[in-house]
Design a protein around this motif. Structure first.
Motif, PDB file in Angstrom:
ATOM      1  N   SER A  26      11.659  11.716   3.494  1.00  0.00           N
ATOM      2  CA  SER A  26      10.256  12.123   3.341  1.00  0.00           C
ATOM      3  C   SER A  26       9.341  11.000   3.822  1.00  0.00           C
ATOM      4  CB  SER A  26       9.983  12.421   1.858  1.00  0.00           C
ATOM      5  OG  SER A  26       8.595  12.626   1.620  1.00  0.00           O
ATOM      6  N   ASP A  47      18.686   8.900   0.385  1.00  0.00           N
ATOM      7  CA  ASP A  47      17.647   9.553  -0.430  1.00  0.00           C
ATOM      8  C   ASP A  47      18.316  10.330  -1.565  1.00  0.00           C
ATOM      9  OD1 ASP A  47      14.449  10.187   0.526  1.00  0.00           O
ATOM     10  OD2 ASP A  47      15.242  11.381  -1.136  1.00  0.00           O
ATOM     11  N   THR A 193       1.734  11.367   2.490  1.00  0.00           N
ATOM     12  CA  THR A 193       3.164  11.596   2.203  1.00  0.00           C
ATOM     13  C   THR A 193       3.273  12.400   0.903  1.00  0.00           C
ATOM     14  OG1 THR A 193       3.437   9.654   0.792  1.00  0.00           O
ATOM     15  CG2 THR A 193       3.685   9.296   3.158  1.00  0.00           C
TER      16      THR A 193
HETATM   17  N1  LIG Z   1       1.932   6.944   0.718  1.00  0.00           N
HETATM   18  C1  LIG Z   1       1.146   5.911   0.466  1.00  0.00           C
HETATM   19  O1  LIG Z   1      -0.083   6.031   0.417  1.00  0.00           O
HETATM   20  C2  LIG Z   1       1.750   4.554   0.224  1.00  0.00           C
HETATM   21  C3  LIG Z   1       0.904   3.447   0.101  1.00  0.00           C
HETATM   22  C4  LIG Z   1       1.443   2.182  -0.120  1.00  0.00           C
HETATM   23  C5  LIG Z   1       2.811   2.022  -0.207  1.00  0.00           C
HETATM   24  N2  LIG Z   1       3.620   3.112  -0.093  1.00  0.00           N
HETATM   25  C6  LIG Z   1       5.069   2.895  -0.189  1.00  0.00           C
HETATM   26  O2  LIG Z   1       5.729   3.510   0.879  1.00  0.00           O
HETATM   27  C7  LIG Z   1       7.083   3.786   0.516  1.00  0.00           C
HETATM   28  C8  LIG Z   1       7.460   5.194   0.944  1.00  0.00           C
HETATM   29  O3  LIG Z   1       6.687   6.110   0.210  1.00  0.00           O
HETATM   30  P1  LIG Z   1       6.145   7.495   0.783  1.00  0.00           P
HETATM   31  O4  LIG Z   1       4.687   7.458   0.590  1.00  0.00           O
HETATM   32  O5  LIG Z   1       6.726   7.762   2.116  1.00  0.00           O
HETATM   33  O6  LIG Z   1       6.740   8.460  -0.355  1.00  0.00           O
HETATM   34  P2  LIG Z   1       7.561   9.842  -0.340  1.00  0.00           P
HETATM   35  O7  LIG Z   1       7.540  10.276  -1.773  1.00  0.00           O
HETATM   36  O8  LIG Z   1       7.034  10.779   0.684  1.00  0.00           O
HETATM   37  O9  LIG Z   1       9.035   9.382   0.047  1.00  0.00           O
HETATM   38  C9  LIG Z   1       9.844   8.624  -0.831  1.00  0.00           C
HETATM   39  C10 LIG Z   1      11.275   9.130  -0.774  1.00  0.00           C
HETATM   40  O10 LIG Z   1      12.057   8.312  -1.680  1.00  0.00           O
HETATM   41  C11 LIG Z   1      13.003   9.148  -2.328  1.00  0.00           C
HETATM   42  N3  LIG Z   1      13.396   8.555  -3.608  1.00  0.00           N
HETATM   43  C12 LIG Z   1      12.629   8.363  -4.705  1.00  0.00           C
HETATM   44  N4  LIG Z   1      13.349   7.820  -5.688  1.00  0.00           N
HETATM   45  C13 LIG Z   1      14.605   7.637  -5.205  1.00  0.00           C
HETATM   46  C14 LIG Z   1      15.810   7.109  -5.745  1.00  0.00           C
HETATM   47  N5  LIG Z   1      15.878   6.678  -7.022  1.00  0.00           N
HETATM   48  N6  LIG Z   1      16.918   7.080  -4.971  1.00  0.00           N
HETATM   49  C15 LIG Z   1      16.881   7.534  -3.700  1.00  0.00           C
HETATM   50  N7  LIG Z   1      15.761   8.046  -3.127  1.00  0.00           N
HETATM   51  C16 LIG Z   1      14.640   8.103  -3.872  1.00  0.00           C
HETATM   52  C17 LIG Z   1      12.273  10.474  -2.524  1.00  0.00           C
HETATM   53  O11 LIG Z   1      13.197  11.548  -2.725  1.00  0.00           O
HETATM   54  C18 LIG Z   1      11.472  10.584  -1.236  1.00  0.00           C
HETATM   55  O12 LIG Z   1      12.182  11.319  -0.240  1.00  0.00           O
HETATM   56  C19 LIG Z   1       7.158   3.520  -0.989  1.00  0.00           C
HETATM   57  O13 LIG Z   1       7.737   2.256  -1.218  1.00  0.00           O
HETATM   58  C20 LIG Z   1       5.715   3.510  -1.418  1.00  0.00           C
HETATM   59  O14 LIG Z   1       5.485   2.738  -2.570  1.00  0.00           O
HETATM   60  C21 LIG Z   1       3.131   4.368   0.129  1.00  0.00           C
END
Ligand SMILES: NC(=O)c1ccc[n+]([C@@H]2O[C@H](COP(=O)([O-])OP(=O)(O)OC[C@H]3O[C@@H](n4cnc5c(N)ncnc54)[C@H](O)[C@@H]3O)[C@@H](O)[C@H]2O)c1
Length: 255
Positions: A26, A47, A193
């Motif tokens: 994702s 994931d 996301t």
């Molecule tokens: N989206 C934002 O605005 C934003 C901002 C700053 C930082 N981030 C960071 O970016 C990174 C990615 O986040 P994203 O926004 O793409 O989120 P997302 O929720 O779209 O994707 C995260 C993925 O991690 C998987 N996941 C969660 N827990 C898990 C586990 N225990 N084991 C295996 N897989 C697991 C989920 O199933 C998901 O597919 C994260 O570290 C998040 O903190 C995101």
């Protein structure tokens, strides 16, 4: 200083290389996996979400290798690294939010759950992936931190977990510098996301939301983060970059 390589063919920059990408079904992780594959690489895509992994595999083909595991399991890191073959790139992207809970409203389950995914799982995977990189004398780790390490725009558990990611990144960079392994982080601002940005605290919403709404640039598509992550992962453009925490936020951190 003599420069021998003046240009790089981006479509081949990851040819023959294996990358482990966490949270790869994702958002930012999926976009990064896609770019690594487009540019020649093979991705061990980790994931929790089996259905999303299967859908990505059907779309991206056999160089997207799905591994459905919960990264909070103590044996997950060893299982992933042993199964991957030699991975010279690790993108530690997995992360979850915390409902913006401030300290006075924080429950232990949120604290433990967020630190387990955002910090401990990253540390364990770095610890498992580093020895083969050091043995080979090459490797690049890119951790995903957050804007929350530059400004208060999350709850306390998430904020602390991402400060820890910065510490992990700099410590690895310092200790293994000169041994062929680099470790850097990106700190995304808002990205479109599935991460979930619901406030579970009225108090935090009242304090933080007006400031965030007034200062935050338009949200990025995940591909913009993938570009920065792939730049850091690549030993050409980022060869001399180690220990950096790079804001990828259209300048939000300086507003
Ligand atoms: N989206 C934002 O605005 C934003 C901002 C700053 C930082 N981030 C960071 O970016 C990174 C990615 O986040 P994203 O926004 O793409 O989120 P997302 O929720 O779209 O994707 C995260 C993925 O991690 C998987 N996941 C969660 N827990 C898990 C586990 N225990 N084991 C295996 N897989 C697991 C989920 O199933 C998901 O597919 C994260 O570290 C998040 O903190 C995101």
């Amino acid at each position: 200083m003599a420069t021998t390589e003046r240009s790089v063919d981006y479509s081949k920059r990851f040819d023959g290389k294996t990358a482990i990408v966490t949270g790869a079904a994702s958002g930012i992780g999926l976009a990064t996996a896609e770019m690594l594959i487009q540019d020649g690489g093979r991705v061990v895509a980790v994931d929790l979400d089996q259905a999303a992994l299967d859908a990505a595999r059907a779309r991206l083909g056999e160089r997207y290798v799905p591994v459905a595991v919960d990264l909070t399991h103590p044996d997950a890191a060893a299982y992933i690294v042993e199964g991957a073959g030699f991975a010279e790139i690790l993108v530690n992207n997995v992360g979850i939010m915390d409902g913006f809970l401030p300290l006075t409203e924080l429950d232990d389950a949120t604290w433990d759950g967020v630190l387990a995914v955002n910090t401990t799982a990253m540390m364990r995977l770095c610890r498992a992936a580093l020895p083969p990189m050091l043995k080979a004398g090459r490797g690049s780790i890119v951790n995903v931190s957050s804007e929350a390490t530059f400004r208060t725009c999350a709850g306390i558990a998430y904020t602390v977990s991402k400060y820890a990611v910065n510490g992990l990144t700099k410590h690895i960079a310092a200790l293994y510098a000169g041994l062929g392994v680099r470790c850097n982080a990106v700190a995304p601002g808002g990205v479109r996301t599935n991460v979930g940005s619901n406030f579970r605290s009225e108090m935090a919403a009242g304090r933080l939301w007006p400031i965030m709404a007034a200062t935050a640039p338009e949200e990025a598509e995940p591909e913009l983060l993938a570009r920065a992550i792939c730049f850091l992962a690549d030993d050409h453009g980022a060869k001399y970059i180690n220990g950096a925490i790079i804001p990828v936020d259209a300048g939000w951190s300086v507003v």
